[in-house]
Design a protein around this motif. Structure first.
Motif, PDB file in Angstrom:
ATOM      1  N   LYS A 141      47.335  29.497 -67.055  1.00 26.06           N
ATOM      2  CA  LYS A 141      48.075  29.488 -68.320  1.00 26.06           C
ATOM      3  C   LYS A 141      48.842  30.800 -68.427  1.00 26.06           C
ATOM      4  N   ILE A 142      50.167  30.695 -68.531  1.00 23.07           N
ATOM      5  CA  ILE A 142      51.010  31.870 -68.726  1.00 23.07           C
ATOM      6  C   ILE A 142      51.395  31.926 -70.196  1.00 23.07           C
ATOM      7  N   ASP A 143      51.118  33.063 -70.828  1.00 25.09           N
ATOM      8  CA  ASP A 143      51.567  33.324 -72.188  1.00 25.09           C
ATOM      9  C   ASP A 143      52.877  34.087 -72.049  1.00 25.09           C
ATOM     10  N   VAL A 144      53.976  33.380 -72.233  1.00 26.02           N
ATOM     11  CA  VAL A 144      55.307  33.922 -71.979  1.00 26.02           C
ATOM     12  C   VAL A 144      55.606  35.106 -72.898  1.00 26.02           C
ATOM     13  N   GLN A 145      55.209  35.024 -74.147  1.00 30.46           N
ATOM     14  CA  GLN A 145      55.500  36.094 -75.105  1.00 30.46           C
ATOM     15  C   GLN A 145      54.681  37.358 -74.842  1.00 30.46           C
ATOM     16  N   ASN A 146      53.459  37.203 -74.370  1.00 28.87           N
ATOM     17  CA  ASN A 146      52.575  38.352 -74.170  1.00 28.87           C
ATOM     18  C   ASN A 146      52.459  38.810 -72.717  1.00 28.87           C
ATOM     19  N   ASN A 147      53.199  38.154 -71.818  1.00 25.09           N
ATOM     20  CA  ASN A 147      53.233  38.543 -70.403  1.00 25.09           C
ATOM     21  C   ASN A 147      51.842  38.607 -69.774  1.00 25.09           C
ATOM     22  N   THR A 148      51.089  37.531 -69.969  1.00 27.97           N
ATOM     23  CA  THR A 148      49.779  37.436 -69.329  1.00 27.97           C
ATOM     24  C   THR A 148      49.661  36.105 -68.610  1.00 27.97           C
ATOM     25  N   ILE A 149      48.820  36.095 -67.608  1.00 30.43           N
ATOM     26  CA  ILE A 149      48.486  34.861 -66.908  1.00 30.43           C
ATOM     27  C   ILE A 149      46.965  34.786 -66.848  1.00 30.43           C
ATOM     28  N   THR A 150      46.438  33.662 -67.281  1.00 35.59           N
ATOM     29  CA  THR A 150      45.000  33.451 -67.277  1.00 35.59           C
ATOM     30  C   THR A 150      44.657  32.363 -66.280  1.00 35.59           C
ATOM     31  N   ASN A 151      43.739  32.674 -65.400  1.00 42.66           N
ATOM     32  CA  ASN A 151      43.209  31.674 -64.491  1.00 42.66           C
ATOM     33  C   ASN A 151      42.084  30.993 -65.260  1.00 42.66           C
ATOM     34  N   LEU A 152      42.356  29.813 -65.795  1.00 38.58           N
ATOM     35  CA  LEU A 152      41.376  29.088 -66.603  1.00 38.58           C
ATOM     36  C   LEU A 152      40.196  28.613 -65.755  1.00 38.58           C
ATOM     37  N   THR A 153      40.441  28.370 -64.486  1.00 34.31           N
ATOM     38  CA  THR A 153      39.376  27.940 -63.580  1.00 34.31           C
ATOM     39  C   THR A 153      38.371  29.057 -63.361  1.00 34.31           C
ATOM     40  N   GLN A 154      38.866  30.273 -63.210  1.00 33.59           N
ATOM     41  CA  GLN A 154      37.999  31.418 -62.921  1.00 33.59           C
ATOM     42  C   GLN A 154      37.724  32.299 -64.143  1.00 33.59           C
ATOM     43  N   ASN A 155      38.396  31.996 -65.270  1.00 33.25           N
ATOM     44  CA  ASN A 155      38.243  32.752 -66.519  1.00 33.25           C
ATOM     45  C   ASN A 155      38.574  34.238 -66.338  1.00 33.25           C
ATOM     46  N   ILE A 156      39.748  34.511 -65.749  1.00 36.11           N
ATOM     47  CA  ILE A 156      40.231  35.882 -65.540  1.00 36.11           C
ATOM     48  C   ILE A 156      41.665  35.951 -66.052  1.00 36.11           C
ATOM     49  N   THR A 157      42.004  37.027 -66.767  1.00 41.24           N
ATOM     50  CA  THR A 157      43.365  37.228 -67.271  1.00 41.24           C
ATOM     51  C   THR A 157      43.982  38.446 -66.602  1.00 41.24           C
ATOM     52  N   TYR A 158      45.265  38.317 -66.231  1.00 42.27           N
ATOM     53  CA  TYR A 158      46.017  39.386 -65.591  1.00 42.27           C
ATOM     54  C   TYR A 158      47.273  39.664 -66.422  1.00 42.27           C
ATOM     55  N   THR A 159      47.791  40.875 -66.286  1.00 48.18           N
ATOM     56  CA  THR A 159      49.025  41.259 -66.963  1.00 48.18           C
ATOM     57  C   THR A 159      50.206  41.048 -66.018  1.00 48.18           C
ATOM     58  N   LEU A 160      51.291  40.521 -66.568  1.00 47.01           N
ATOM     59  CA  LEU A 160      52.529  40.337 -65.809  1.00 47.01           C
ATOM     60  C   LEU A 160      53.548  41.375 -66.266  1.00 47.01           C
ATOM     61  N   SER A 161      54.469  41.728 -65.407  1.00 44.21           N
ATOM     62  CA  SER A 161      55.525  42.662 -65.790  1.00 44.21           C
ATOM     63  C   SER A 161      56.424  41.999 -66.830  1.00 44.21           C
ATOM     64  N   PRO A 162      56.817  42.742 -67.868  1.00 43.95           N
ATOM     65  CA  PRO A 162      57.695  42.169 -68.898  1.00 43.95           C
ATOM     66  C   PRO A 162      59.019  41.706 -68.296  1.00 43.95           C
ATOM     67  N   LEU A 163      59.548  40.639 -68.849  1.00 45.84           N
ATOM     68  CA  LEU A 163      60.800  40.069 -68.351  1.00 45.84           C
ATOM     69  C   LEU A 163      62.041  40.692 -68.988  1.00 45.84           C
ATOM     70  N   GLY A 164      61.908  41.271 -70.158  1.00 51.90           N
ATOM     71  CA  GLY A 164      63.071  41.829 -70.842  1.00 51.90           C
ATOM     72  C   GLY A 164      64.075  40.733 -71.170  1.00 51.90           C
ATOM     73  N   ASP A 165      65.355  41.025 -70.984  1.00 51.99           N
ATOM     74  CA  ASP A 165      66.424  40.069 -71.298  1.00 51.99           C
ATOM     75  C   ASP A 165      66.437  38.853 -70.381  1.00 51.99           C
ATOM     76  N   VAL A 166      65.760  38.940 -69.256  1.00 57.57           N
ATOM     77  CA  VAL A 166      65.716  37.828 -68.304  1.00 57.57           C
ATOM     78  C   VAL A 166      65.197  36.560 -68.978  1.00 57.57           C
ATOM     79  N   LEU A 167      64.176  36.686 -69.799  1.00 57.63           N
ATOM     80  CA  LEU A 167      63.589  35.518 -70.463  1.00 57.63           C
ATOM     81  C   LEU A 167      64.620  34.789 -71.305  1.00 57.63           C
TER      82      LEU A 167
END
Length: 186
Positions: A141-167
């Motif tokens: 699950k990627i939370d586009v607004q908060n720049n996180t990705i959660t592996n729901l299978t493994q229950n681990i959340t990681y931070t993604l680099s902000p997209l800025g104007d790209v989004l």
């Protein structure tokens, strides 16, 4: 575009080039014929050799033989994703196959720009080697607004680099649609 992208992961290794994403022999299909456009999805990632895919099972196809769309909506990759030639068809093929986002350690510059300029898929970057911990088929699950990705299978959340104007450009459907939306061109 949704603020949450959720679905199965497809995990790849490093240096996945554009000929692996959409092999040259499949660049013959019309981009304006809906029936031929589906073939770009069918053959997306068909050029990735099994040994380089980094898949635990070693033979998981990205798109099933009888389908034009993949069950995987998020690609997880190592560094230098999209290297090789500058073909715009590569991110287009992934979009047609149903990919919503790619999360890689780094991208070839032209591939990244093609993703954004065409509004095809969201190209996230991460400093984590997610292709070492995420498995093909894991539910993400990627939370586009908060720049996180959660592996729901493994229950681990990681931070993604902000997209800025790209989004905003990808959300608008590409650079020209964005420019029209923002009244930057007629």
């Amino acid at each position: 575009m949704d603020s949450i992208i959720q679905g199965k992961a497809y995990v790849l290794g490093k240096n996945i080039d554009t000929d692996q994403i959409i092999p040259a022999e499949h660049l013959v299909y019309s981009l304006s014929d809906p029936e031929e456009v589906k073939l770009y999805g069918k053959y997306a990632l068909s050029g990735v050799p099994v040994a380089e895919a980094g898949l635990p099972e070693g033979n998981t196809p990205f798109v099933a033989d009888s389908s034009f769309e993949s069950e995987y909506v998020i690609i997880i990759a190592g560094p230098n994703f999209g290297c090789g030639s500058s073909r715009e068809h590569a991110p287009f093929a992934l979009q047609v196959a149903g990919v919503k986002a790619i999360v890689a350690e780094s991208y070839a510059r032209i591939f990244y720009r093609n993703c954004v300029d065409g509004g095809f898929v969201i190209p996230y970057e991460t400093s984590e080697q997610l292709n070492k911990s995420v498995l093909t088929g894991d539910e993400l699950k990627i939370d586009v607004q908060n720049n996180t990705i959660t592996n729901l299978t493994q229950n681990i959340t990681y931070t993604l680099s902000p997209l800025g104007d790209v989004l905003e450009i990808v959300k608008a459907g590409g650079i020209f649609a964005y420019a029209r939306q923002e009244n930057l061109m007629a």
